[in-house]
Design an enzyme around this catalytic site. Sequence first.
Site, mmCIF file in Angstrom:
data_model
loop_
_atom_site.group_PDB
_atom_site.id
_atom_site.type_symbol
_atom_site.label_atom_id
_atom_site.label_comp_id
_atom_site.label_asym_id
_atom_site.label_seq_id
_atom_site.Cartn_x
_atom_site.Cartn_y
_atom_site.Cartn_z
ATOM 1 N N LYS A 183 53.881 44.003 39.720
ATOM 2 C CA LYS A 183 53.881 42.605 39.292
ATOM 3 C C LYS A 183 53.079 42.495 38.005
ATOM 4 O O LYS A 183 52.284 43.383 37.691
ATOM 5 C CB LYS A 183 53.241 41.736 40.366
ATOM 6 C CG LYS A 183 54.111 41.593 41.606
ATOM 7 C CD LYS A 183 53.613 40.413 42.391
ATOM 8 C CE LYS A 183 54.069 40.502 43.834
ATOM 9 N NZ LYS A 183 53.334 39.554 44.654
ATOM 10 N N HIS B 269 48.127 39.593 34.979
ATOM 11 C CA HIS B 269 47.983 38.310 34.287
ATOM 12 C C HIS B 269 46.552 38.057 33.830
ATOM 13 O O HIS B 269 45.660 38.889 34.037
ATOM 14 C CB HIS B 269 48.531 37.166 35.145
ATOM 15 C CG HIS B 269 47.905 37.067 36.500
ATOM 16 N ND1 HIS B 269 46.589 36.743 36.666
ATOM 17 C CD2 HIS B 269 48.427 37.262 37.737
ATOM 18 C CE1 HIS B 269 46.319 36.731 37.960
ATOM 19 N NE2 HIS B 269 47.418 37.049 38.633
ATOM 20 N N HIS C 128 43.629 38.696 36.059
ATOM 21 C CA HIS C 128 43.227 40.095 36.208
ATOM 22 C C HIS C 128 42.437 40.559 34.992
ATOM 23 O O HIS C 128 41.492 41.329 35.110
ATOM 24 C CB HIS C 128 44.460 40.983 36.404
ATOM 25 C CG HIS C 128 45.263 40.643 37.622
ATOM 26 N ND1 HIS C 128 46.606 40.400 37.575
ATOM 27 C CD2 HIS C 128 44.889 40.476 38.915
ATOM 28 C CE1 HIS C 128 47.047 40.121 38.798
ATOM 29 N NE2 HIS C 128 46.024 40.149 39.623
HETATM 30 N N1 ARG Z 1 45.375 41.104 44.045
HETATM 31 C C1 ARG Z 1 44.878 39.759 44.128
HETATM 32 C C2 ARG Z 1 45.619 38.849 43.158
HETATM 33 O O1 ARG Z 1 46.201 39.334 42.228
HETATM 34 C C3 ARG Z 1 43.411 39.662 43.845
HETATM 35 C C4 ARG Z 1 42.540 40.332 44.876
HETATM 36 C C5 ARG Z 1 41.236 39.641 45.033
HETATM 37 N N2 ARG Z 1 40.373 40.321 45.926
HETATM 38 C C6 ARG Z 1 40.344 40.171 47.259
HETATM 39 N N3 ARG Z 1 39.528 40.899 47.961
HETATM 40 N N4 ARG Z 1 41.134 39.279 47.864
HETATM 41 O O2 ARG Z 1 45.585 37.648 43.313
#
Ligand code: ARG
Length: 639
Positions: A171, A174, A177
């Site tokens: 994905k 963005h 991130h």
């Molecule tokens: N992968 C998730 C996203 O892109 C963020 C992860 C955040 N960390 C967690 N422990 N939930 O939204």
Amino acid sequence: MATASGINQLLLKLDNLTLESISDKYPNTYPQTNPFDLYRVHLAEILAPITGVAAEKIHPVIQWTNTLDKGDFTLPIPALRIKGAKPDALGAEWAPKFPEDDPLFDKPVAAGPFLSFFAKGGPLAQSLIPMIRALGADYGRNSFIGLKDPKDPSKGKKRLVVEFSSPNIAKPFHAGHLRSTIIGSFLANLYEGAGWDVVRVNYLGDWGKQYGLLALAYERYGDEEALKKDPIDHLFRLYVRINAEKDDELATIEEKKKEGQDVTELLANSLDEQARGYFRKMTDRDESALALWQRFRDLSIVRYRATYARLNIKFDEYSGESQVSEEAMAKVAKEMAEKGITREDQGAVLVDFTQLLPGKEGKRLGKAVLRKRDGTALYLTRDIAELLGRYEKYGFDHMIYVVASQQDLHLQQLFKIIELLGYKDIASRCQHINFGLVMGMSTRRGTVKFLDDILRDCADHMHEVMRKNESKYAQVEDPVGTADTLGISSVMTQDMSGKRGNNYTFDLAVMTSFEGDTGPYLQYAHTRLSSIKRRANVTEEELADADLSLLTEPHAVNVVRLLAQWPDVAQNTLRTLEPTTVVTYLFRLTHVISSSYDHLQVVGSEPALKASRMALYDAARIVVANCMRLLGLSPLERM
Ligand code: ARG
């Protein structure tokens, strides 16, 4: 520490203190690494007999200043809580009593309820510059703060787990991130510099039905070569293509259904259903299904590693949603049910905070589903098991999640569930560091797929900016590499300039400019200091022997005073956890350095003066570089 000798020895004699007695009497002071700590102790000792207040009471009240014209320290007299006297009158009475010949300070200036103290330039320069040059990259770091017991280093360091970046495989990467990456890496550096043992964790979004869909796409359209060459790009393309197909298919089925046709069979054979089936094979640990997914994950991580390296980031662990085992989730599920935290609702498992917690808090946290009716574990469930798993694995003293503000509620629910489970202590060690949105982030090539796309765009733009100055451009040895580093510095500096919580607009033109408070300006400031050193051609011995008492000009003294603040700023940042605390200081410092050049010629001055000024600029270069590295920037030597 040899470097802290000189003035420190003198002071210790003066106030009848030893390094040990200082740390007993004045907690959180580290004269070995922070000369201003000793200055504050000395001030307190001098002021005690003048004010009639105990030195230990004065010490915590002494503040630093935000501008040099207010002195190096101020004493807000009302904070001493002296009954029955007007602070202004006390200030006026005390100032003249300050010793005329104090080795460190001029006589204080009384300004209303404040006393302002100015450090004497000579002694400060003579103690600070050799100390900075000796400590080098360690100046501003402090190995004591992170100790479990500052009095007994053998008990070891406190441990921080910081989770950041955490993109989703296949994905787009963005802006959220991007910010998590920049801020998280900064926080990791900050704690490491304060002597903590830091574990950097990347929690990948790498699990769920969509990865079943991706596998189907690969079986149909996958290209082995393309996957190896650029896994992130290839998987993203497959993902977009198969999702479009899936959506088309569902729309067609919907149409047919409206027309009254029987769509049961179509639905059962749909891509959506196949994806679900594939994913079920994955959760059932079917080897071939898992093997393919494992390849996607491994190849993607190889690419992530390379890109993060460009930002000086190295993760200790690539964790992810996939790494949370069904067993671990089943275990907490049982525990939650037993403790009455969850309840079933039409086959689904949920936490109803509105029932568990009275009043506003419960209302705010609402309800959260942990398992869907079909048994799939959700994002929150994984996070609960992962958090407890990390505690078991790392026994952290503190854990930080660097995640966008959009997930505030998610993390509040997570921490609250841990607390409700009875792990209050673990919950209290967890902290969510959030941040605002980035507006208008798109690249010229179209969609952002990965961090590389963003960085390359900035580098290209930077390259164009550099080309505009033809004569200068011709002298740059490695224009592509330089543009790359400058581009990265641009994005990162723009991101860290404001408070984390603020939204900002992604503006390539503004961030890549050499004018204003930008990344390229910081790099320019550092290269200029490096170039003076190259051109001055002063040997290390000459620098070490330089007569620093020659640094009497106000411009030189002001640079020294700012350099002395760096350990205080770093320590304060540990409280604010805001990159802008460092960025703001760094711009103040580089501005003061830049306006000093016309007054403090190095090349062309007579040898003694040249050596002393070069020593000053060498210390300045070290501090600028240390700040930049803490922020995650790579200081350039030339450009
Ligand atoms: N992968 C998730 C996203 O892109 C963020 C992860 C955040 N960390 C967690 N422990 N939930 O939204």
